[in-house]
Design a protein around this motif. Structure first.
Motif, PDB file in Angstrom:
ATOM      1  N   GLY A 193       0.730  -1.148   0.023  1.00 42.76           N
ATOM      2  CA  GLY A 193       0.037  -0.099  -0.025  1.00 42.76           C
ATOM      3  C   GLY A 193       0.971   1.329  -0.022  1.00 42.76           C
ATOM      4  N   ARG A 194       0.139   2.260  -0.641  1.00 42.97           N
ATOM      5  CA  ARG A 194       1.027   3.589  -0.618  1.00 42.97           C
ATOM      6  C   ARG A 194      -0.109   4.742  -0.349  1.00 42.97           C
ATOM      7  N   LEU A 195       0.327   5.739   0.540  1.00 46.86           N
ATOM      8  CA  LEU A 195      -0.632   6.779   0.829  1.00 46.86           C
ATOM      9  C   LEU A 195      -0.190   8.094   0.211  1.00 46.86           C
ATOM     10  N   HIS A 196      -0.960   8.709  -0.496  1.00 47.40           N
ATOM     11  CA  HIS A 196      -0.484   9.953  -1.112  1.00 47.40           C
ATOM     12  C   HIS A 196      -1.311  11.156  -0.647  1.00 47.40           C
ATOM     13  N   ILE A 197      -0.651  12.209  -0.377  1.00 48.42           N
ATOM     14  CA  ILE A 197      -1.355  13.549   0.295  1.00 48.42           C
ATOM     15  C   ILE A 197      -1.268  14.614  -0.830  1.00 48.42           C
ATOM     16  N   PHE A 198      -2.545  15.147  -1.041  1.00 48.93           N
ATOM     17  CA  PHE A 198      -2.697  16.231  -1.989  1.00 48.93           C
ATOM     18  C   PHE A 198      -3.409  17.415  -1.227  1.00 48.93           C
ATOM     19  N   ARG A 199      -2.837  18.584  -1.776  1.00 53.01           N
ATOM     20  CA  ARG A 199      -3.171  19.839  -0.907  1.00 53.01           C
ATOM     21  C   ARG A 199      -3.544  20.938  -1.889  1.00 53.01           C
ATOM     22  N   PRO A 200      -4.767  21.564  -2.065  1.00 56.95           N
ATOM     23  CA  PRO A 200      -5.312  22.392  -2.831  1.00 56.95           C
ATOM     24  C   PRO A 200      -4.472  23.745  -2.930  1.00 56.95           C
ATOM     25  N   ASP A 201      -4.120  24.382  -3.984  1.00 58.40           N
ATOM     26  CA  ASP A 201      -3.357  25.425  -4.162  1.00 58.40           C
ATOM     27  C   ASP A 201      -3.589  26.661  -3.380  1.00 58.40           C
ATOM     28  N   ASN A 202      -5.134  26.599  -2.848  1.00 58.48           N
ATOM     29  CA  ASN A 202      -5.336  27.621  -2.017  1.00 58.48           C
ATOM     30  C   ASN A 202      -5.145  27.646  -0.614  1.00 58.48           C
ATOM     31  N   GLY A 203      -4.317  26.361  -0.216  1.00 57.09           N
ATOM     32  CA  GLY A 203      -3.927  26.169   1.215  1.00 57.09           C
ATOM     33  C   GLY A 203      -5.233  25.302   1.914  1.00 57.09           C
ATOM     34  N   GLY A 204      -6.368  24.844   1.282  1.00 58.28           N
ATOM     35  CA  GLY A 204      -7.229  24.410   2.046  1.00 58.28           C
ATOM     36  C   GLY A 204      -7.180  23.056   2.601  1.00 58.28           C
ATOM     37  N   VAL A 205      -7.970  22.315   2.923  1.00 53.31           N
ATOM     38  CA  VAL A 205      -7.923  20.927   3.396  1.00 53.31           C
ATOM     39  C   VAL A 205      -7.252  19.939   2.654  1.00 53.31           C
ATOM     40  N   GLU A 206      -6.299  19.091   3.088  1.00 56.84           N
ATOM     41  CA  GLU A 206      -5.675  18.065   2.032  1.00 56.84           C
ATOM     42  C   GLU A 206      -6.747  16.865   1.996  1.00 56.84           C
ATOM     43  N   HIS A 207      -6.565  16.128   0.912  1.00 62.36           N
ATOM     44  CA  HIS A 207      -7.230  15.037   0.565  1.00 62.36           C
ATOM     45  C   HIS A 207      -6.337  13.959   0.435  1.00 62.36           C
ATOM     46  N   PHE A 208      -6.795  12.482   0.433  1.00 61.57           N
ATOM     47  CA  PHE A 208      -5.882  11.476   0.385  1.00 61.57           C
ATOM     48  C   PHE A 208      -6.301  10.388  -0.822  1.00 61.57           C
ATOM     49  N   ALA A 209      -4.957   9.818  -1.485  1.00 57.76           N
ATOM     50  CA  ALA A 209      -5.177   8.688  -2.169  1.00 57.76           C
ATOM     51  C   ALA A 209      -4.432   7.349  -1.553  1.00 57.76           C
ATOM     52  N   ILE A 210      -5.160   6.544  -1.396  1.00 56.24           N
ATOM     53  CA  ILE A 210      -4.726   4.982  -0.852  1.00 56.24           C
ATOM     54  C   ILE A 210      -4.404   4.210  -2.241  1.00 56.24           C
ATOM     55  N   GLU A 211      -3.363   4.100  -2.494  1.00 58.74           N
ATOM     56  CA  GLU A 211      -3.016   3.162  -3.669  1.00 58.74           C
ATOM     57  C   GLU A 211      -2.545   1.823  -3.404  1.00 58.74           C
ATOM     58  N   ILE A 212      -3.333   0.852  -3.806  1.00 59.07           N
ATOM     59  CA  ILE A 212      -3.289  -0.603  -3.500  1.00 59.07           C
ATOM     60  C   ILE A 212      -2.421  -1.071  -4.699  1.00 59.07           C
ATOM     61  N   GLY A 213      -1.195  -1.854  -4.386  1.00 53.04           N
ATOM     62  CA  GLY A 213      -0.464  -2.412  -5.337  1.00 53.04           C
ATOM     63  C   GLY A 213       0.309  -1.500  -6.529  1.00 53.04           C
ATOM     64  N   ARG A 214       0.405  -1.931  -7.758  1.00 55.39           N
ATOM     65  CA  ARG A 214       0.984  -1.139  -8.571  1.00 55.39           C
ATOM     66  C   ARG A 214      -0.064  -1.068  -9.909  1.00 55.39           C
ATOM     67  N   PRO A 215      -1.109  -0.264  -9.750  1.00 60.79           N
ATOM     68  CA  PRO A 215      -2.101  -0.349 -10.860  1.00 60.79           C
ATOM     69  C   PRO A 215      -1.515   0.322 -12.129  1.00 60.79           C
ATOM     70  N   ASP A 216      -2.073  -0.402 -13.085  1.00 56.92           N
ATOM     71  CA  ASP A 216      -1.607  -0.147 -14.493  1.00 56.92           C
ATOM     72  C   ASP A 216      -2.309   1.026 -14.987  1.00 56.92           C
ATOM     73  N   ARG A 217      -1.460   2.182 -15.342  1.00 55.68           N
ATOM     74  CA  ARG A 217      -2.163   3.549 -15.720  1.00 55.68           C
ATOM     75  C   ARG A 217      -2.612   3.365 -17.075  1.00 55.68           C
ATOM     76  N   GLU A 218      -2.509   2.321 -17.947  1.00 53.89           N
ATOM     77  CA  GLU A 218      -2.960   2.263 -19.156  1.00 53.89           C
ATOM     78  C   GLU A 218      -4.439   1.452 -19.219  1.00 53.89           C
ATOM     79  N   ARG A 219      -4.627   0.936 -18.127  1.00 49.77           N
ATOM     80  CA  ARG A 219      -5.862   0.305 -18.015  1.00 49.77           C
ATOM     81  C   ARG A 219      -6.897   0.769 -16.867  1.00 49.77           C
ATOM     82  N   PRO A 220      -8.242   0.644 -17.023  1.00 50.39           N
ATOM     83  CA  PRO A 220      -9.220   1.077 -16.107  1.00 50.39           C
ATOM     84  C   PRO A 220      -8.750   0.472 -14.569  1.00 50.39           C
ATOM     85  N   VAL A 221      -8.534   1.443 -13.675  1.00 52.14           N
ATOM     86  CA  VAL A 221      -8.363   0.986 -12.226  1.00 52.14           C
ATOM     87  C   VAL A 221      -9.694   1.061 -11.578  1.00 52.14           C
TER      88      VAL A 221
END
Length: 369
Positions: A193-221
Motif C-alpha cells: 500500500g501507498r498513501l499520497h497526500i494532496f493539498r489544494p493550491d489555496n491552502g485548503g484541507v488536504e485529501h488522500f489517495a490510498i494506492e493498492i499494489g501497482r495499478p496499470d495506468r494504461e488500464r481502467p483502475v
C-alpha cells in the motif's frame, strides 16, 4: 541588492478568501464589495452581542441573509430565489440571530416572526456572504449591513475586504490539488500500500489517495471515491454505511491486487462534522437526512467531486472501474474527463439503525441499492 516588488507580497484573491473564512469562524466581520457599494458581513453562528451592536452602528439597516431552504423552514419569503433577506428587528441581538440560524433552537424559540423579507435591491453580495459562510463550514446565516465606502471602512477597522467578482470566481473555481507527500503504507487490506497526500493550491484541507499494489495506468483502475466519515469510518457508527463501504472497497482492491481509494475530506456530504452532528440531532426529531440538511440551510449534497477527478489525473489515471452505488459520481467523473468503464456495486449489510437512511439514499438521492 534587488528588492522584491511589493505587489508580490500582497495576498491573492484566494488567500484573501481564506483569511475571510478564518475571520468569520472567529466571529470577526468581513467586508465584501468595492467602490460605493459593499456589505459588512458577520456569521450568525459566531456573532457576539457587542459586535452585533457595533455592526448595526457601522452602516445602514441590518439585514440577515439565509438560504431559501432555511427560509422555507422559518416560513419566510425568499424573494431572491435561492435566498431570503430578512430585516432584523431593532430589539433583536445575537441570541435572536442564533435562533434564526440554528434549527436546534426551533423548538426552544419557536416565535421568531413575523419575519419581513426584502423584495427590492440587489442580493448578489448577500449571496456571496452565504457562500463564504458555507465554505467556512458555518451555518448559512449572515448578518449584513450595507456601506457606501467598503474600502475605507475595511482599512479603518482592519477588516478583511473581498472584491465581489474575484470572490465569486474563487468560490466557484476548483483549486488545483498538488502532491505534497507520499510513503509506503502496509495495511490489513494489502501490504503493498501507498498513501499520497494532496493539498489544494489555496491552502485548503488536504485529501488522500490510498494506492493498492501497482495499478496499470494504461488500464481502467478499480477506484472508489470515499467521502470522509469520522463517525462511520473511525467510530463504527451504525447510522450509516460509510465504514463498511470503506473496508469493503479496500478489501476488494486487496483481493484484486490493485486499486486506488480516494479519501476526500468532505464530511457530512460537504457540510462538515459540526453541521453533520446538527443534522443527526434533527434526525433524532424524526427528519430524514435530506430534510435535516434543508432545515440547516444546506443542499442535499454540497460535495465537489471535481476533487476526485483531479487527483486521478495527477496520478496518471484516465479511466476507472468505479466502486459506487451513486450514479451522480459516475456522471461527474465522465463530465470531468475520467472515463468510467464499469460501475462496480458496493454491497454492504443493513441494520435497524441505518435502514431508513439507506431508504432515503435510494428514494431521494437516486442510489442504486
Amino acid at each position: 541588492m534587488v528588492r522584491p516588488s511589493n505587489d508580490l507580497l500582497l495576498p491573492s484573491p484566494a488567500e484573501r478568501v481564506g483569511r475571510a473564512r478564518a475571520d468569520l469562524r472567529m466571529g470577526l466581520p468581513v467586508v465584501i464589495g468595492g467602490g460605493a457599494h459593499g456589505l459588512v458581513a458577520l456569521a450568525a453562528e459566531t456573532a457576539r452581542e457587542d459586535r452585533v451592536a457595533a455592526l448595526r452602528q457601522a452602516g445602514g439597516s441590518a439585514v440577515v441573509a439565509i438560504t431559501a431552504w432555511r427560509a422555507e423552514t422559518l416560513k419566510a419569503r425568499a424573494y431572491d430565489g435561492d435566498l431570503a433577506r430578512i430585516v432584523m428587528p431593532e430589539e433583536a441581538g445575537a441570541a435572536w440571530l442564533r435562533d434564526l440560524a440554528d434549527p436546534a433552537r426551533d423548538l426552544m424559540s419557536p416565535m421568531k416572526g413575523p419575519l419581513a423579507s426584502l423584495r427590492e435591491g440587489d442580493a448578489v453580495l448577500h449571496r456571496l456572504a452565504l457562500l463564504l459562510a458555507k465554505s467556512a463550514q458555518l451555518l448559512p446565516c449572515v448578518l449584513t449591513v450595507e456601506t457606501d465606502a467598503p474600502a475605507r471602512l475595511a482599512e479603518a477597522l482592519g477588516l478583511t475586504r473581498l472584491d465581489a467578482a474575484e470572490t465569486a470566481d474563487d468560490l466557484a473555481r476548483h483549486h488545483d490539488l498538488l502532491p505534497v507527500a507520499a510513503a509506503r503504507l502496509p495495511m490489513e487490506a494489502a501490504e503493498a500500500g501507498r498513501l499520497h497526500i494532496f493539498r489544494p493550491d489555496n491552502g485548503g484541507v488536504e485529501h488522500f489517495a490510498i494506492e493498492i499494489g501497482r495499478p496499470d495506468r494504461e488500464r481502467p483502475v478499480l477506484a472508489r471515491l470515499h467521502s470522509a466519515c469520522f463517525t462511520g469510518d473511525v467510530l463504527g457508527s451504525l447510522k450509516c454505511d460509510c465504514g463498511p463501504q470503506l473496508r469493503t472497497a479496500l478489501a476488494e482492491m486487496g483481493r484484486e491486487g490493485a486499486g486506488v481509494l480516494l479519501y476526500l475530506n468532505q464530511e457530512g456530504r460537504g457540510i462538515g462534522i459540526t453541521n453533520k452532528m446538527r443534522a443527526y440531532s434533527l434526525q433524532d426529531q424524526g427528519f430524514d437526512t435530506v430534510e435535516a440538511n434543508h432545515r440547516l440551510g444546506f443542499e442535499d449534497d454540497e460535495r465537489d467531486f471535481r476533487i476526485g477527478s483531479d487527483i486521478l489525473r495527477r496520478m496518471g489515471f484516465s479511466s476507472v472501474r468505479l466502486m459506487t452505488n451513486n450514479p451522480r459520481k459516475v456522471e461527474m467523473m465522465e463530465a470531468e474527463g475520467i472515463a468510467v468503464t464499469e460501475r462496480v456495486p458496493l454491497v454492504t449489510g443493513t441494520n435497524r439503525h441505518n435502514a431508513h437512511y439507506l431508504d432515503v439514499k435510494r428514494s431521494k438521492s437516486g442510489h442504486l441499492l
